[in-house]
Design an enzyme around this catalytic site. Structure first.
Site, PDB file in Angstrom:
ATOM      1  N   ARG A  13      47.157  66.364 -75.302  1.00 43.37           N
ATOM      2  CA  ARG A  13      47.404  65.590 -76.911  1.00 43.37           C
ATOM      3  C   ARG A  13      48.032  65.028 -77.782  1.00 43.37           C
ATOM      4  O   ARG A  13      48.979  64.583 -78.479  1.00 43.37           O
ATOM      5  CB  ARG A  13      47.199  63.933 -75.898  1.00 43.37           C
ATOM      6  CG  ARG A  13      46.272  63.013 -76.521  1.00 43.37           C
ATOM      7  CD  ARG A  13      45.464  61.910 -75.685  1.00 43.37           C
ATOM      8  NE  ARG A  13      44.422  61.912 -76.109  1.00 43.37           N
ATOM      9  CZ  ARG A  13      43.112  62.064 -75.648  1.00 43.37           C
ATOM     10  NH1 ARG A  13      43.253  63.434 -75.099  1.00 43.37           N
ATOM     11  NH2 ARG A  13      42.391  61.580 -76.203  1.00 43.37           N
ATOM     12  N   GLY A  32      45.910  60.541 -81.240  1.00 41.62           N
ATOM     13  CA  GLY A  32      47.413  60.670 -79.697  1.00 41.62           C
ATOM     14  C   GLY A  32      48.159  59.978 -80.859  1.00 41.62           C
ATOM     15  O   GLY A  32      49.247  60.383 -80.459  1.00 41.62           O
ATOM     16  N   SER A  56      38.918  68.270 -75.445  1.00 43.79           N
ATOM     17  CA  SER A  56      40.359  67.059 -74.337  1.00 43.79           C
ATOM     18  C   SER A  56      40.436  66.498 -75.132  1.00 43.79           C
ATOM     19  O   SER A  56      41.484  65.819 -74.685  1.00 43.79           O
ATOM     20  CB  SER A  56      39.079  65.935 -74.441  1.00 43.79           C
ATOM     21  OG  SER A  56      38.276  65.456 -75.201  1.00 43.79           O
ATOM     22  N   ASN A  57      40.980  67.056 -76.947  1.00 44.89           N
ATOM     23  CA  ASN A  57      42.028  66.256 -77.778  1.00 44.89           C
ATOM     24  C   ASN A  57      43.279  67.219 -77.774  1.00 44.89           C
ATOM     25  O   ASN A  57      44.472  66.339 -77.690  1.00 44.89           O
ATOM     26  CB  ASN A  57      41.519  66.147 -79.374  1.00 44.89           C
ATOM     27  CG  ASN A  57      40.440  65.423 -79.710  1.00 44.89           C
ATOM     28  OD1 ASN A  57      39.642  65.689 -80.293  1.00 44.89           O
ATOM     29  ND2 ASN A  57      39.906  64.227 -79.229  1.00 44.89           N
ATOM     30  N   LEU A  58      43.424  68.393 -77.248  1.00 46.82           N
ATOM     31  CA  LEU A  58      43.888  69.152 -77.161  1.00 46.82           C
ATOM     32  C   LEU A  58      45.677  68.699 -76.097  1.00 46.82           C
ATOM     33  O   LEU A  58      46.770  69.026 -76.552  1.00 46.82           O
ATOM     34  CB  LEU A  58      44.081  70.933 -77.287  1.00 46.82           C
ATOM     35  CG  LEU A  58      42.865  71.211 -78.336  1.00 46.82           C
ATOM     36  CD1 LEU A  58      42.384  72.548 -77.368  1.00 46.82           C
ATOM     37  CD2 LEU A  58      43.094  70.687 -79.387  1.00 46.82           C
ATOM     38  N   ASP A 113      40.809  59.338 -91.252  1.00 43.88           N
ATOM     39  CA  ASP A 113      40.424  59.574 -90.260  1.00 43.88           C
ATOM     40  C   ASP A 113      38.660  60.690 -90.159  1.00 43.88           C
ATOM     41  O   ASP A 113      38.708  61.601 -91.292  1.00 43.88           O
ATOM     42  CB  ASP A 113      41.291  60.838 -88.530  1.00 43.88           C
ATOM     43  CG  ASP A 113      40.499  60.514 -88.134  1.00 43.88           C
ATOM     44  OD1 ASP A 113      39.388  60.222 -87.712  1.00 43.88           O
ATOM     45  OD2 ASP A 113      40.896  60.004 -86.473  1.00 43.88           O
ATOM     46  N   ASP A 151      42.330  53.588 -81.813  1.00 41.46           N
ATOM     47  CA  ASP A 151      42.094  53.504 -80.551  1.00 41.46           C
ATOM     48  C   ASP A 151      41.059  51.740 -80.762  1.00 41.46           C
ATOM     49  O   ASP A 151      40.217  51.164 -79.859  1.00 41.46           O
ATOM     50  CB  ASP A 151      41.623  53.738 -79.470  1.00 41.46           C
ATOM     51  CG  ASP A 151      40.770  54.926 -79.880  1.00 41.46           C
ATOM     52  OD1 ASP A 151      39.708  54.244 -81.362  1.00 41.46           O
ATOM     53  OD2 ASP A 151      39.686  55.414 -79.351  1.00 41.46           O
ATOM     54  N   CYS A 180      40.120  55.480 -73.577  1.00 42.77           N
ATOM     55  CA  CYS A 180      41.181  56.414 -72.845  1.00 42.77           C
ATOM     56  C   CYS A 180      39.619  57.521 -72.102  1.00 42.77           C
ATOM     57  O   CYS A 180      40.172  58.369 -70.994  1.00 42.77           O
ATOM     58  CB  CYS A 180      41.818  57.061 -73.775  1.00 42.77           C
ATOM     59  SG  CYS A 180      41.079  58.169 -74.649  1.00 42.77           S
TER      60      CYS A 180
END
Length: 246
Positions: free
Chosen positions: A72, A40, A68-70, A61, A129, A194
């Protein structure tokens, strides 16, 4: 190193900008920045550093892109689902700006890999995170005298700061490091991920862009970095406040 005609055209708005100019853009084009986390916060950081002409980006990374990432992490597309975030982000950066070089490091950053993965960049940006990763990256940067831009997110608010404890204030005292702001690890129950509590989709873009600005102004040499200061932004109110720490 002088800018090429192509670079001069691409970065024309920087070159005519007071306090950046050709010299500042040359510093950006010669810089190496390591970005820890391509999620994010990392996604807008990578986009704006590539656009700014940071000459070399190392993107660290080990995660893959999920649907579910798309909402943001807007540098990724539906067709990228299941692909490496670091590799996809590196391709995005070089497609956005062919004048730069971006390198993917698809490995988990931990105590055994941190020093090797980070290398010796001019600046590090940390936007994961994981509090353990933040403390680890901060320690490596402190030991290697590398400035560190760090960001964090909650459901509706986020924060940005800059650590450079190897540098000193005008009075001769060092700027505060990570341990001054976070002397103890938070209780996991007080900072759930999150996935459990959610995050408003525009917030990482706002905070990540602020992080990119801290990196660009540090390298180009304009403005005042957030040393010893924590900027907190609220998506509920649209307000920011800055708190000092010693």
């Amino acid at each position: 190193m002088a800018l090429t005609p192509g670079q001069s055209a691409r970065y024309a708005r920087h070159i005519v900008l007071k306090d950046v100019g050709g010299a500042g853009q040359q510093r950006l084009s010669a810089a190496h920045v390591a970005v820890v986390g391509a999620g994010g916060l990392g996604a807008p950081v990578i986009a704006y550093l590539a656009g700014a002409g940071i000459g070399r980006l190392t993107i660290i990374d080990d995660d893959t892109i999920a649907v579910s990432n798309l909402g943001r992490q807007v540098i990724y597309r539906d067709a990228d689902i299941g692909q490496s975030k670091a590799e996809t982000a590196a391709r995005f950066a070089m497609a956005l700006n062919p004048e730069i070089a971006a390198f993917a490091r698809v490995e988990r950053l931990d105590e055994g890999t941190a020093e090797r993965l980070l290398g010796a960049p001019d600046l590090v940006i940390e936007g994961t995170d994981s509090f353990a990763a933040k403390r680890l990256v901060a320690g490596v940067c402190r030991d290697r005298s590398i400035p560190l831009v760090m960001g964090a997110l909650g459901p509706f608010d986020g924060s940005v700061t800059v650590f450079a404890p190897h540098l000193r204030r005008e009075d001769g005292t060092p700027w505060p490091g990570f341990e001054r702001l976070y002397p103890a690890d938070p209780n996991p129950e007080d900072s759930p991920p999150c996935e459990l509590v959610g995050v408003v989709n525009v917030l990482p873009g706002v905070v990540g862009t602020m992080m990119a600005n801290e990196a660009v102004k540090w390298i180009a040499g304009y403005g005042t970095p957030l040393l010893g200061k924590l900027l907190v932004y609220s998506a509920r109110t649209g307000e920011s406040r800055i708190m000092g720490y010693r």
